[in-house]
Design a protein around this motif. Structure first.
Motif: not given
Length: 1320
Positions: A871, A874-875, A910, A913, A935, A939
């Motif tokens: 997390d 991604c954020t 993933l 995302a 991100s 990823v």
């Protein structure tokens, strides 16, 4: 007998009762007749010699036969009285000194023998009468001598004189007024004997005062040695009496005279001479008299004079020092020090000066400045003497002068003076006697005062002094308690005395070391002293004579010698006074060398000094005892704590608050450690002041427990600490307090985290308490401590992990990122190209750092942490997301075993995302949100890492469906939408697609070409290759072509329907970085294998390659490469082969094989020309001369086979080519060299790939005709080697073969199977 004491002519008339024959033990006997002796003494007709002989006989009888004469004389006391009177009469009649001495001797012996009070009175009365009636001064001497002898021999006589014969004493005083010095000497002899006994205490005050005044007058005018000797002797006795000293010190500076017209004898027998009124001390005569004695040449008189001065001053130094100082007596005393080596005189002078230093006038008149040089010189001489008392007294005098010297007047203004006194003190400290060494250390302590330092400051001399004191520690007999108990009682007194002296020296040494530290601190606070501005130019480069050097020496001595010695001493019997100085010394170290203090503080704390200081406080300071020690311990603990806190990032904003808390509460914390749990469990009421009171003391305890535990010193058991902290948190919350002070709460959380291992899982109530405490702080980051235990503590409990888990992980990664950023400059200076790639490969191979490894351990225990990291990836912001990516990549590389498949757990997250990113990417490849910009590349990099770590033979690769295909679909879709300039995202996206193409089965690859974004993806590749072909700018990355080219290789084998891009490729770009060259070679190899014709890639040409139009026959046959392009490509391949890079060797040989195949298919003549040119021979020569490792490399063996086989297949076409082929590869030395290298190493030691390449070469050799032909022996060697190769197993080789997996170079993935050597 000749020894009889009788007179033959008159003996017959005497009664036999007055005679007696005495029989000594040795036999025989002597006849003694008292009557004969009495008549001889009274008769004038008897010769003096006969009288003397008779007296000698009587003296012998009195000496050898005690009691014999007493029996004879006690028959009639009149006889004894008459006998005594006759002897007294002889004192006036006898003229020769021998007879007089005999009379004195017999009289004294007789009185002692008879012990008759009546007889004593008779003698004294007669003496008094004779002194009163005697008109001749000369006749006084025998009487006075007798009186002095009687006073000395018979104590009762002295007592009778002072109590019953005061007139006689007055006559004795009057006799001192006679000018005859012999008479004065006799009178003084009597007084000397009189004052030498106990009867002097009963002497009338008036008589005693008169004697004192007359003595000063007599001594002032004395000339004869005997008179001076007796005067000084009597003076020595008088100055020991306080009243007598008072009289002499207040006597006027005028002679006591009598009226010349007055008769010496008055009617009442007394001398009419009265003393004048006493005057002030400024005019007293005694100091001048004693100074005069000091100036004399008689050493004994000098010693006695000094002793008298000391005796006078002992009674009242403050009262009596001024007259001596104003009389310049100290000056003369210092002069005596400079001119004598007499131990007695040195002792006496040292004692006098020591007493004089108690008066400030001594220093105000600069006597200390005048005499310091003489004192130092005499000290150096005295320290070579055997009298240790003199040495100790001299060092004591130096210490007192240094202690009392006013700061405004310097004793050592120059460096040589300070060096001289330093040398003397070092000699004292190095003395074999510990008492002398102790006094030397005391002198060093006084010398370390700032006002005694020269200009420039002699730091090297101070350092030598400290080292001299420190070096004595190895000789100290520090007895342990066990040694004391095992020692015998007979020996214990000596051992105890030794230990006592050792403790005394150690205590004084501690004072000395503390003074040295204080001096360093004072010099550091004054810039002039710190820089030593007045240092001579010849010494400017002497690094040892600096304040920094002194501070280093102090710290080294403290760390290596002082700390172990004091701790060893105090283990058996802690001394409050010693520990007070010890902790003060430790405190001062924190200000001397600030750069070294972090290491020093950590060492102290980790060595148990928190426990040591707290135990000493509890043991020695409880109940308001030893306040100085308590203050010293508190100062040390406070400085140590502040130093440790200032090193911690967590406390950098709370140092002042914690320092204030410790300052107010450490003094009252005098509890034993065993009582701390009960202290923490107390429930005090509300307190008005945040820094004072019982609750503040509990806060102080928490901080100390935290700091000690942080350095490995567990003051209390873990269970006790955990439960006590929990109870304290609960108690505070019950009182309704909103929150604990931030540093206290931070310490509480740290203690809970570190001591949790042996605690069972907590219930809901304590967890709620902890959660409430954590929530009470506005910023969790202000409570964070970068420690693994905190991570495990928060993640252990879901209640805490849900609320604080992401925060603590974010802080952990943020701190790690900050530490990584500190080393960015080292990476920034690295060069581009191959060096960067090699650095990247090394970075991948090394183990993860400690902090990452801790996170990996955390994910193993608590798998939910993985999703939290994902997390963050991604954020969160870029730096934090990159750190999370690094942890996840390390997790994938580690191949750890978990309860669930890690990759299968990550793919759905993933995928979500990627789906979100697909929506956020708008037209023209622009990303809509900043979050996606940061991100998306990360990823995609994680996807590439998953591809590299996941097993290619797993069932997930059997079918390209499900999550795999969805991931591939979205990555392909995103890659097609991105702009070619977005290399940060394109690079991992294309790398992921390349991995998918390389790993998935062949029947699934067509799905990639049918994806909706294939056209956009090919456009992107075209743009990337075009950019690279046109020559990349300095700021454009070279890694994009590295990814685009392998992807193009994979795409060139597909059969798409709509792809029509054209990508020109020029050979001169093979000069790029190694991996770029390898990729280019692999791309060229693929194009050459299909004769430069592909439905996916359109290869164009130009004049540089094919020459001017229309093209010639060879250019047309080789189009679009052309003859010139063929020459350039073959030359470039030869150059790459000489680089001997592993992948370059393989890629170059494979590309050369494809080139020769292309040429063989298109133009035989060009192929033979390329192989048979002299450059080929030179290339082989260079490679074969590079050692056995290069010689037996599979690529080199394959190259030899390729050249040899190609030339062999075309020898029949041209005699000229045959000639060239015979020189390209020769049996000797080329092939023979290969054979010898293989035989040297052994066939079994070759890798499978090398063995396969060698087998092809040997097969070719065996089946061909060589020129010149090999011998039979060589042929047999080839056969034997081929047989050995055929029997070789598939065992592992010492030369590692190329691994069949994915190589990660930064963000680029390379499938190593693409670079396997071709054998076709």
């Amino acid at each position: 007998m000749s020894g009889d004491v009788v007179h033959d002519k008159i003996h017959f008339r005497h009664d036999p009762k007055w005679s007696s024959r005495l029989a000594p033990a040795e036999g025989g006997g002597r006849l003694v007749c008292v009557a004969c002796v009495l008549e001889m003494m009274e008769s004038e007709d008897v010769a003096s010699v006969r009288k003397s002989y008779a007296l000698s006989g009587v003296s012998g009888v009195l000496k050898c036969s005690p009691g014999a004469m007493r029996e004879l004389l006690q028959q009639d006391h009149r006889v004894s009285m008459c006998f005594t009177a006759s002897l007294l009469g002889m004192l006036h009649t006898a003229e020769d000194t021998v007879t007089l001495e005999k009379v004195h001797q017999v009289l004294v012996q007789l009185l002692l023998e008879l012990q008759s009070e009546v007889l004593f009175r008779f003698v004294v009365d007669e003496i008094h009468k004779q002194l009163s009636d005697q008109l001749s001064v000369k006749a006084f001497w025998p009487i006075l001598h007798l009186l002095g002898t009687l006073v000395e021999a018979v104590p009762n006589v002295a007592h009778s004189l002072v109590t019953q014969y005061v007139p006689l004493l007055e006559h004795l005083c009057s006799a001192l007024l006679y000018p005859d010095e012999a008479l004065k000497a006799s009178v003084l002899y009597v007084w000397l004997k009189l004052f030498g006994g106990s009867a002097a205490q009963s002497l009338p005050v008036a008589i005693r005062d008169r004697v004192c005044i007359l003595l000063l007058q007599t001594l002032a005018n004395a000339g004869s040695p005997q008179l001076i000797k007796n005067c000084v002797g009597l003076l020595w006795l008088l100055v020991q009496l306080g009243e007598a000293v008072s009289v002499m010190m207040n006597s006027p500076d005028t002679q006591i005279a009598c009226d010349e017209n007055q008769s010496i004898h008055t009617s009442n027998g007394q001398l009419v001479c009265q003393n004048q009124e006493q005057q002030s001390l400024d005019h007293c005569r005694l100091p001048l008299i004693l100074k005069q004695l000091l100036l004399g040449g008689d050493e004994m008189l000098q010693v006695t004079s000094a002793k008298c001065i000391a005796s006078v001053l002992v009674h009242s130094p403050i009262q009596y020092s001024a007259p001596f100082i104003k009389a310049d007596v100290p000056e003369f005393l210092f002069d005596r020090l400079a001119s004598t080596k007499s131990e007695a005189l040195l002792w006496s002078v040292y004692s006098c000066l020591l007493l004089l230093t108690e008066d400030p006038l001594f220093f105000s008149q600069c006597h200390s400045v005048y005499g310091i040089e003489s004192l130092v010189r005499s000290l150096k001489e005295a320290l070579w003497l055997s009298n240790q008392g003199v040495q100790k007294q001299g060092l004591l005098l130096l210490s007192e002068i240094l202690e009392r010297q006013p700061p405004g007047v310097r004793l050592f203004p120059s460096g040589p003076g300070f060096a001289a006194v330093s040398e003397a003190v070092i000699a004292g400290v190095s003395s074999s006697c510990l008492l002398v060494a102790t006094q030397g250390a005391s002198a060093a302590s006084a010398l370390f005062r700032l006002n005694h330092q020269s200009r420039p400051v002699q730091y090297s001399e101070v350092e030598k002094l400290v080292e001299a004191v420190t070096n004595r520690f190895s000789e100290l007999p520090l007895l342990s308690y066990a040694h004391r108990r095992s020692s015998r009682s007979v020996q214990w007194s000596g051992l105890s005395s030794q230990a006592s002296r050792s403790e005394g020296f150690l205590l004084q040494a501690l004072v000395c070391f503390q003074a040295a530290c204080r001096l360093a601190e004072e010099c550091a606070s004054e810039p002039v002293l710190k820089e030593n501005s007045f240092t001579a130019p010849s010494k400017l480069n002497q690094a040892q004579d600096t304040l920094e050097s002194l501070c280093h020496s102090l710290l080294h001595c403290c760390d290596s010698i002082w700390i172990p010695t004091v701790i060893r001493m105090c283990e058996r019997a802690p001394s409050a006074q010693m520990l007070q100085h010890f902790y003060s010394i430790l405190s001062s170290q924190f200000t001397l060398l600030p750069p070294l203090m972090p290491v020093f503080a950590n060492k102290l704390a980790s060595s148990g000094f928190y426990r040591l200081a707290l135990e000493h406080k509890g043991l020695l300071c409880a109940g308001n005892r030893n306040p100085d020690l308590n203050a010293s311990c508190c100062g040390f603990l406070q400085k140590l704590s502040v130093r440790l806190l200032s090193q911690s990032d967590s406390y950098q904003y709370d140092v002042e608050e914690v320092e204030n808390l410790l300052l107010h509460n450490l003094p009252s914390l005098c509890w034993r450690l065993s009582d701390w749990p009960s202290l923490l469990r107390e429930a005090p009421g509300l307190q008005l002041c945040e820094y004072k009171g019982p609750r503040a003391t509990q806060y102080c305890v928490l901080i100390i427990l935290h700091l000690a535990l942080q350095q490995g010193d567990r003051l209390l058991p873990d269970r006790t600490v955990f439960s006590s902290v929990l109870w304290l948190l609960h108690s505070v919350q019950e009182q309704g307090v909103c929150s604990l002070p931030r540093p206290v709460l931070r310490s509480a959380i740290y203690l809970l985290a570190v001591t949790q291992d042996k605690i069972h899982s907590l219930d809901r109530a304590p967890l709620n308490c902890i959660s409430k405490a954590l929530s009470s702080c506005q910023s969790f980051s202000s409570l964070y401590i970068h420690h693994p235990a905190l991570l495990h503590f928060i993640c252990r409990y879901p209640e805490l992990a849900e609320k604080f888990g992401p925060l603590v992980l974010e802080l952990w990664l943020t701190r790690q990122t900050e530490h990584t950023d500190a080393g960015v400059s080292m990476t920034d200076v690295q060069e581009k190209g191959e060096k960067r790639e090699c650095h990247t490969e090394e970075r991948q191979d090394k183990k993860p750092d400690t902090e990452t490894a801790e996170l990996l351990s955390l994910t193993e225990k608590y798998p939910a942490v993985i999703l939290t990291l994902l997390d963050m990836l991604c954020t969160r912001e870029a730096a934090l997301a990159e750190r999370a990516l690094g942890v996840l990549e390390a997790l994938l590389r580690g191949h750890r075993d978990y309860e669930v498949d890690l990759c299968a757990k990550l793919r759905p997250a993933l995928l979500q995302a990627l789906q979100r990113f697909s929506v956020e990417i708008v037209g023209h490849g622009h990303v809509h949100t900043k979050e996606a910009v940061n991100s998306l590349p990360l990823v995609l990099k994680l996807l590439c890492a998953m591809q590299a770590s996941d097993l290619p033979l797993s069932s997930s690769y059997s079918e390209m469906d499900g999550v795999h295909f969805k991931l591939l679909y979205h990555v392909s879709n995103i890659a097609g939408k991105l702009m070619p300039t977005n290399t940060e995202s394109l690079l991992p996206a294309l790398s992921y697609l390349y991995c998918c193409l390389s790993l998935c089965p062949a029947h699934c690859t067509d799905r990639v070409s049918l994806s909706p974004s294939a056209v956009f993806r090919q456009s992107c590749l075209h743009a990337a290759l075009q950019q690279w072909t046109d020559g990349p700018a300095a700021d454009s990355p070279l890694l994009l072509p590295l990814c685009s080219i392998p992807l193009s290789i994979s795409l060139s084998s597909l059969i798409p329907a709509v792809l029509q891009p054209s990508t020109p490729v020029l050979p001169h770009y093979l000069a790029a970085c190694s991996l770029c060259s390898v990729s280019c070679l692999r791309f060229l190899q693929t194009l050459l294998d299909v004769d430069l014709v592909s439905a996916v890639v359109c290869v164009s040409t130009g004049p540089v390659l094919v020459g001017p139009r229309p093209p010639g026959v060879q250019d047309g046959a080789l189009y679009p490469l052309g003859l010139r392009g063929t020459e350039c490509l073959s030359t470039a391949l030869s150059g790459l082969l000489l680089q001997k890079h592993e992948l370059l060797l393989r890629a170059s040989v494979n590309c050369l094989s494809s080139l020769l195949g292309f040429l063989q298919r298109k133009s035989h003549i060009t192929a033979k020309y390329v192989v048979c040119q002299p450059w080929t021979r030179f290339l082989l020569f260079c490679l074969l001369s590079s050692g056995d490792c290069c010689l037996l490399h599979p690529a080199i063996l394959r190259l030899i086979t390729l050249v040899r086989g190609f030339t062999k297949s075309h020898t029949c076409h041209s005699n000229q080519l045959l000639q060239h082929s015979s020189t390209a590869v020769r049996w000797e030395p080329d092939l023979l060299q290969v054979m010898e290298a293989v035989e040297k190493r052994g066939v079994k030691e070759l890798s499978q790939e090398a063995a396969q390449a060698l087998g092809l070469l040997l097969t070719q050799i065996h089946s061909s005709v060589l020129q010149p032909p090999p011998t039979e022996e060589h042929t047999q060697r080839v056969r034997n080697m081929m047989e050995a190769l055929s029997l070789q197993t598939q065992a592992e080789s010492c030369i590692p073969s190329l691994p069949s997996n994915i190589l990660r170079v930064g963000d680029v993935s390379v499938w190593l199977c693409d670079f396997t050597l071709t054998t076709g």
